[in-house]
Design an enzyme around this catalytic site. Structure first.
Site, PDB file in Angstrom:
ATOM      1  N   GLY A 145       1.995 -18.583  21.949  1.00  0.00           N
ATOM      2  CA  GLY A 145       3.094 -18.161  22.821  1.00  0.00           C
ATOM      3  C   GLY A 145       2.648 -17.476  24.106  1.00  0.00           C
ATOM      4  N   CYS A 189      16.875 -44.452  17.643  1.00  0.00           N
ATOM      5  CA  CYS A 189      18.082 -45.284  17.579  1.00  0.00           C
ATOM      6  C   CYS A 189      17.688 -46.726  17.211  1.00  0.00           C
ATOM      7  CB  CYS A 189      18.790 -45.243  18.916  1.00  0.00           C
ATOM      8  SG  CYS A 189      20.459 -45.890  18.882  1.00  0.00           S
TER       9      CYS A 189
HETATM   10 ZN   LIG Z   1      21.680 -44.488  17.536  1.00  0.00          ZN
END
Ligand SMILES: [Zn+2]
Length: 308
Positions: A44, A291
């Protein structure tokens, strides 16, 4: 099916005639790699480095690009994402530049095939593995910049883990709007100390940093900073006991989870599109590779059903 592509001989000849492998000279790469080691050792912490001029404007991902070019080797497979897509202008141009300047590397659009992933605005939906490195492009590395303009003072505040003014800012949000309104760049505490700017990823992606199997590196070219979330490290978004952190909600007005109109996915981060002809909103997975994968899975399952 593999989406890997190899750089061509012509690209190799054009690039190798004029530039070092990876564009940067070896000293520059070494400096970036040293900064990366320091960033991993102090999770960090923003490590300053002498960000080089790149053949593109600051703000177009020069920090991420310098990290990629310093770490990539001929055995590596790279994926470049912009806003979840491999086909947007920024991703396409970065990928073709890296292909041209790093002859012999493989590029891919599939998360599972890549071992180096450079991204802007998203962390892939598919969980990352230990052998993968995620490089995030960062415009503003310091989460404290919204409450303190002086970098000297910010450094002291980081050193003392003094984030009280940032917490007051979040509290003011709650008082005014009844919730924390930060939609991206959500301040996140790493390993119980330094609070980082998580880069312009949506809140949806912040929990993916927590105990991530993959090393996450963040590079800000204009601000000349590199920081890291090492594997299996605490990454906790700032919150209050009575107002917990929450991710984006994709429910419709009836409380039903919206689905991706393309693949039907009910658990991914969705982008909203307006169908101007029919004047209605469509929702689609922001992560285009994910997707496609869901769509392939759905099609093959329905084919099997038909055959069965
Ligand atoms: Zn999708």
């Amino acid at each position: 099916m593999s989406n890997k592509t190899k750089t061509t001989d012509t690209q190799f000849r054009q690039a190798s005639a004029e530039y070092n492998f990876g564009f940067l000279d070896e000293y520059a790469k070494k400096e970036v790699r040293r900064s990366v080691l320091k960033a991993i050792a102090i999770p960090g912490y923003q490590v300053p480095y002498s960000s080089r001029e790149m053949p593109m404007g600051r703000g177009f991902g020069t920090g991420g690009l310098q990290l990629t070019l310093s770490l990539i080797g001929k055995q590596d497979t790279l994926k470049v994402i912009d806003q979840g897509s491999d086909d947007s202008v920024n991703a396409v141009n970065l990928r073709s530049f890296i292909e041209m300047i790093c002859p012999g590397i493989d590029t891919t659009t599939q998360v599972s095939e890549a071992n180096l992933i450079q991204s802007r605005h998203r962390i892939p939906e598919e969980p990352l593995r230990e052998d993968q490195v995620l490089i995030l492009q960062v415009p503003y590395p310091d989460a404290l910049v919204v409450v303190e303009p002086s970098e000297d003072k910010r450094k002291i505040m980081h050193g003392e883990a003094d984030y009280s003014r940032l917490l007051v800012k979040l509290y003011e949000d709650i008082v005014k709007f009844n919730e924390i309104t930060i939609s991206h760049r959500y301040p996140t505490r790493i390993n119980g100390h330094y609070v980082i700017d998580s880069s312009p990823i949506p809140r949806w992606d912040v929990p993916k940093m927590h105990q991530s199997k993959a090393l996450i590196l963040l590079g800000a070219g204009r601000e000349k900073k590199i920081y890291a979330v090492p594997p299996y490290t605490l990454a906790e978004p700032l919150e209050f006991d009575d107002v917990p952190f929450r991710v984006e909600n994709f429910n419709d007005e009836h409380g039903q989870r919206r689905l991706c109109h393309r693949c039907g996915c009910d658990h991914s981060f969705l982008d909203e599109f307006i169908d101007s002809k029919r004047a209605y909103k469509r929702y689609q997975c922001s992560d285009s590779d994910y997707c496609d994968e869901q769509l392939t899975f759905k099609t093959s399952a329905s084919n099997q059903n038909l055959e069965g």
